[in-house]
Motif scaffolding. Structure first.
Motif, short mmCIF file in Angstrom:
data_model
loop_
_atom_site.label_atom_id
_atom_site.label_comp_id
_atom_site.label_asym_id
_atom_site.label_seq_id
_atom_site.Cartn_x
_atom_site.Cartn_y
_atom_site.Cartn_z
N LYS A 4 0.54 -1.24 -0.45
CA LYS A 4 0.01 0.02 -0.14
C LYS A 4 0.74 1.26 -0.05
CE LYS A 4 -0.47 -0.29 5.29
NZ LYS A 4 -1.26 -0.39 6.38
N GLY A 5 0.48 2.18 -0.12
CA GLY A 5 1.61 3.41 0.39
C GLY A 5 1.55 3.48 2.00
N GLY A 6 3.49 4.16 1.16
CA GLY A 6 4.22 3.99 2.40
C GLY A 6 5.61 4.52 1.55
N PRO A 7 7.07 3.65 2.72
CA PRO A 7 8.71 3.85 0.98
C PRO A 7 8.13 2.90 0.38
CG PRO A 7 7.80 2.88 3.95
CD PRO A 7 6.72 3.34 3.36
N GLU A 8 9.05 3.52 -0.93
CA GLU A 8 8.91 3.15 -1.99
C GLU A 8 9.30 1.65 -2.11
OE1 GLU A 8 9.26 5.08 -4.74
OE2 GLU A 8 8.84 6.30 -3.47
N PRO A 9 8.72 1.17 -3.11
CA PRO A 9 8.56 -0.50 -3.27
C PRO A 9 10.18 -0.64 -2.95
CG PRO A 9 7.12 0.26 -4.63
CD PRO A 9 7.89 1.52 -4.14
N ALA A 14 13.62 -4.33 -0.73
CA ALA A 14 15.02 -4.38 0.76
C ALA A 14 14.95 -4.32 1.93
CB ALA A 14 15.88 -3.24 0.69
N LEU A 15 14.54 -4.43 2.61
CA LEU A 15 14.05 -4.26 4.47
C LEU A 15 13.28 -5.38 3.81
CD1 LEU A 15 13.83 -3.89 7.13
CD2 LEU A 15 12.01 -2.15 6.66
N THR A 16 12.36 -6.22 4.01
CA THR A 16 11.95 -7.69 4.00
C THR A 16 12.74 -8.51 3.71
OG1 THR A 16 11.22 -7.63 1.57
CG2 THR A 16 9.85 -6.75 3.75
N LYS A 17 13.69 -8.16 2.29
CA LYS A 17 14.91 -9.38 1.89
C LYS A 17 15.64 -9.84 2.96
CE LYS A 17 16.73 -11.59 -1.24
NZ LYS A 17 16.83 -12.03 -2.93
N GLU A 18 16.05 -8.13 3.70
CA GLU A 18 16.59 -8.66 4.84
C GLU A 18 16.40 -8.83 6.14
OE1 GLU A 18 18.50 -4.92 8.12
OE2 GLU A 18 18.68 -4.87 5.72
N ARG A 19 15.04 -8.80 6.92
CA ARG A 19 13.73 -9.42 7.80
C ARG A 19 13.94 -10.77 7.48
NH1 ARG A 19 10.87 -5.44 10.93
NH2 ARG A 19 9.38 -7.62 11.13
N ALA A 20 13.98 -11.33 5.90
CA ALA A 20 13.39 -13.02 5.85
C ALA A 20 15.26 -13.48 6.19
CB ALA A 20 13.01 -13.05 4.42
N GLN A 21 16.04 -12.71 5.52
CA GLN A 21 17.23 -13.35 5.76
C GLN A 21 17.32 -13.68 7.54
OE1 GLN A 21 19.17 -10.55 3.10
NE2 GLN A 21 19.73 -12.05 2.18
N ALA A 22 17.40 -12.59 8.15
CA ALA A 22 16.98 -12.94 9.12
C ALA A 22 16.35 -13.69 10.21
CB ALA A 22 17.04 -11.53 10.58
N TYR A 23 15.27 -13.87 9.21
CA TYR A 23 14.61 -14.98 9.33
C TYR A 23 15.33 -16.52 9.68
CZ TYR A 23 10.95 -17.76 10.74
OH TYR A 23 9.20 -19.31 11.81
N ALA A 24 15.59 -16.74 9.02
CA ALA A 24 15.94 -18.46 7.79
C ALA A 24 17.35 -17.87 9.11
CB ALA A 24 16.72 -18.18 6.70
N ALA A 25 18.32 -16.95 9.50
CA ALA A 25 19.22 -17.38 9.92
C ALA A 25 19.38 -18.11 11.75
CB ALA A 25 20.01 -16.13 9.95
N ASN A 26 17.97 -17.02 12.11
CA ASN A 26 18.25 -17.42 13.48
C ASN A 26 17.22 -18.66 13.68
OD1 ASN A 26 18.42 -14.64 14.47
ND2 ASN A 26 16.63 -13.64 13.96
N HIS A 27 16.71 -19.25 12.57
CA HIS A 27 16.36 -20.61 12.75
C HIS A 27 17.11 -22.11 11.91
CE1 HIS A 27 12.65 -17.91 13.68
NE2 HIS A 27 12.59 -18.92 14.09
N HIS A 28 18.60 -21.44 12.03
CA HIS A 28 19.49 -22.06 11.65
C HIS A 28 19.67 -23.06 12.71
CE1 HIS A 28 21.84 -24.59 8.86
NE2 HIS A 28 23.36 -24.07 9.16
N THR A 76 6.92 -8.04 -5.51
CA THR A 76 5.60 -7.55 -4.92
C THR A 76 4.38 -7.02 -6.00
OG1 THR A 76 7.54 -5.19 -5.80
CG2 THR A 76 7.21 -5.94 -3.30
N LYS A 77 3.36 -6.27 -5.39
CA LYS A 77 2.75 -5.90 -6.17
C LYS A 77 2.56 -4.37 -5.89
CE LYS A 77 -2.27 -6.23 -8.56
NZ LYS A 77 -3.75 -7.28 -7.74
N GLN A 78 2.05 -3.11 -6.04
CA GLN A 78 1.45 -2.21 -5.87
C GLN A 78 0.14 -1.83 -5.55
OE1 GLN A 78 3.33 0.27 -4.95
NE2 GLN A 78 2.14 1.23 -3.62
N LEU A 79 -0.56 -2.15 -4.63
CA LEU A 79 -2.12 -1.86 -4.63
C LEU A 79 -2.73 -0.35 -5.12
CD1 LEU A 79 -2.96 -3.67 -1.54
CD2 LEU A 79 -2.54 -4.88 -3.36
N THR A 80 -3.42 -0.61 -5.92
CA THR A 80 -3.82 0.80 -6.20
C THR A 80 -4.87 1.31 -4.80
OG1 THR A 80 -5.85 0.04 -6.75
CG2 THR A 80 -4.05 0.41 -8.36
N ASN A 81 -5.48 2.47 -4.75
CA ASN A 81 -6.40 3.18 -3.10
C ASN A 81 -7.78 2.50 -2.66
OD1 ASN A 81 -4.27 5.09 -2.78
ND2 ASN A 81 -5.80 6.58 -3.72
#
Length: 85
Positions: A4-9, A14-28, A76-81
């Protein structure tokens, strides 16, 4: 992920990939449980309206088995309003 609206896609990706990598590392570790709810929590950041995991299955490692992530793909898919909840 549906955005939805907010930061640029690109920033969200980048943030979600970083967080996904952290989740994976924390569950190894031996006996880890890798869950859909855990991945959802990791990927739900400002600007993300919905997270979809195609073909996801939770995984419970055996006591002598450790989860190992080999690839993370984020689309990602950008939603319309009018698509925002």
């Amino acid at each position: 992920m549906h955005l939805k609206g907010g930061p640029e896609p690109a920033i969200i990706e980048a943030l979600t990939k970083e967080r996904a990598q952290a989740y994976a590392a924390n569950h190894h570790y031996f006996g880890a449980q890798v869950t859909e709810s855990g991945v959802h929590a990791a990927l739900t950041v400002e600007g993300v309206e919905k997270v979809e995991l195609k073909g996801w299955k939770d995984y419970q490692c055996q006591p002598a088995e450790a989860a190992f992530c080999t690839n993370i793909t984020i689309k990602t898919k950008q939603l319309t309003n009018h698509e925002w909840s």
